[in-house]
Motif scaffolding. Sequence first.
Motif, PDB file in Angstrom:
ATOM      1  N   CYS A  10       0.856  -1.188   0.000  1.00  0.00           N
ATOM      2  CA  CYS A  10       0.000   0.000   0.000  1.00  0.00           C
ATOM      3  C   CYS A  10       0.891   1.237   0.000  1.00  0.00           C
ATOM      4  N   SER A  11       0.319   2.377  -0.301  1.00  0.00           N
ATOM      5  CA  SER A  11       1.116   3.601  -0.443  1.00  0.00           C
ATOM      6  C   SER A  11       1.853   3.972   0.837  1.00  0.00           C
ATOM      7  N   GLU A  12       1.296   3.621   1.995  1.00  0.00           N
ATOM      8  CA  GLU A  12       1.963   3.924   3.256  1.00  0.00           C
ATOM      9  C   GLU A  12       3.297   3.171   3.396  1.00  0.00           C
ATOM     10  N   ASP A  13       3.452   2.086   2.652  1.00  0.00           N
ATOM     11  CA  ASP A  13       4.659   1.258   2.721  1.00  0.00           C
ATOM     12  C   ASP A  13       5.562   1.438   1.503  1.00  0.00           C
ATOM     13  N   ALA A  14       5.419   2.560   0.804  1.00  0.00           N
ATOM     14  CA  ALA A  14       6.157   2.784  -0.441  1.00  0.00           C
ATOM     15  C   ALA A  14       7.674   2.771  -0.251  1.00  0.00           C
ATOM     16  N   ALA A  60       3.938  -9.851  -0.688  1.00  0.00           N
ATOM     17  CA  ALA A  60       3.040  -8.852  -0.119  1.00  0.00           C
ATOM     18  C   ALA A  60       3.710  -8.231   1.093  1.00  0.00           C
ATOM     19  N   LEU A  61       3.824  -6.917   1.088  1.00  0.00           N
ATOM     20  CA  LEU A  61       4.352  -6.200   2.248  1.00  0.00           C
ATOM     21  C   LEU A  61       3.160  -5.973   3.173  1.00  0.00           C
ATOM     22  N   TRP A  62       3.086  -6.785   4.201  1.00  0.00           N
ATOM     23  CA  TRP A  62       1.881  -6.861   5.013  1.00  0.00           C
ATOM     24  C   TRP A  62       1.955  -5.934   6.210  1.00  0.00           C
ATOM     25  N   SER A  63       1.027  -5.004   6.255  1.00  0.00           N
ATOM     26  CA  SER A  63       0.907  -4.051   7.350  1.00  0.00           C
ATOM     27  C   SER A  63      -0.588  -3.828   7.574  1.00  0.00           C
ATOM     28  N   THR A  64      -0.929  -3.125   8.606  1.00  0.00           N
ATOM     29  CA  THR A  64      -2.350  -2.843   8.855  1.00  0.00           C
ATOM     30  C   THR A  64      -2.971  -2.108   7.668  1.00  0.00           C
ATOM     31  N   PRO A  65      -2.319  -1.047   7.128  1.00  0.00           N
ATOM     32  CA  PRO A  65      -2.909  -0.390   5.955  1.00  0.00           C
ATOM     33  C   PRO A  65      -3.011  -1.322   4.739  1.00  0.00           C
ATOM     34  N   ALA A  66      -2.023  -2.200   4.543  1.00  0.00           N
ATOM     35  CA  ALA A  66      -2.087  -3.140   3.408  1.00  0.00           C
ATOM     36  C   ALA A  66      -3.267  -4.089   3.560  1.00  0.00           C
ATOM     37  N   ASN A  67      -3.515  -4.529   4.780  1.00  0.00           N
ATOM     38  CA  ASN A  67      -4.632  -5.423   5.041  1.00  0.00           C
ATOM     39  C   ASN A  67      -5.962  -4.764   4.712  1.00  0.00           C
ATOM     40  N   GLN A  68      -6.011  -3.446   4.813  1.00  0.00           N
ATOM     41  CA  GLN A  68      -7.240  -2.698   4.553  1.00  0.00           C
ATOM     42  C   GLN A  68      -7.309  -2.146   3.128  1.00  0.00           C
ATOM     43  N   SER A  69      -6.278  -2.376   2.334  1.00  0.00           N
ATOM     44  CA  SER A  69      -6.209  -1.813   0.986  1.00  0.00           C
ATOM     45  C   SER A  69      -6.954  -2.672  -0.034  1.00  0.00           C
ATOM     46  N   PRO A  70      -7.972  -2.112  -0.688  1.00  0.00           N
ATOM     47  CA  PRO A  70      -8.668  -2.884  -1.727  1.00  0.00           C
ATOM     48  C   PRO A  70      -7.731  -3.292  -2.867  1.00  0.00           C
ATOM     49  N   TRP A  71      -6.730  -2.452  -3.179  1.00  0.00           N
ATOM     50  CA  TRP A  71      -5.816  -2.776  -4.283  1.00  0.00           C
ATOM     51  C   TRP A  71      -4.901  -3.937  -3.935  1.00  0.00           C
ATOM     52  N   VAL A  72      -4.395  -3.972  -2.725  1.00  0.00           N
ATOM     53  CA  VAL A  72      -3.569  -5.108  -2.322  1.00  0.00           C
ATOM     54  C   VAL A  72      -4.403  -6.382  -2.396  1.00  0.00           C
TER      55      VAL A  72
END
Length: 108
Positions: A10-14, A60-72
């Motif tokens: 997700c963008s937060e993990d760019a 997959a770079l798994w983080s809380t935001p990634a878990n909530q990302s529709p694109w991921v």
Amino acid sequence: MAYDVFVSYCSEDASWAARLEGDLKHHGIAVFRDKARLEPGREWENSLFDAVDQSKFLVALWSTPANQSPWVQRELARFDAAASRDTPARRFATSPGRSISRAPACTP
């Protein structure tokens, strides 16, 4: 172009994704990361899914935001759907401070 690894994040993990891409490339691995490979002004969604389809592995770079990302979630689902290829799809996940490990296929 075929890729060894598709990096889903997700963008937060760019910045984390960019570091991983650099590390993998340093070892001669062909990597797809959207910010490095997608061309501005082009149909990015089709290009993104083409890259998923052409990748041997997905990390997959798994983080809380990634878990909530529709694109991921869409990227993971697309990769899992492509598992019917000749070579079984291989998905891996990692979270901050942890090593990369095999992740089971799951339904988002």
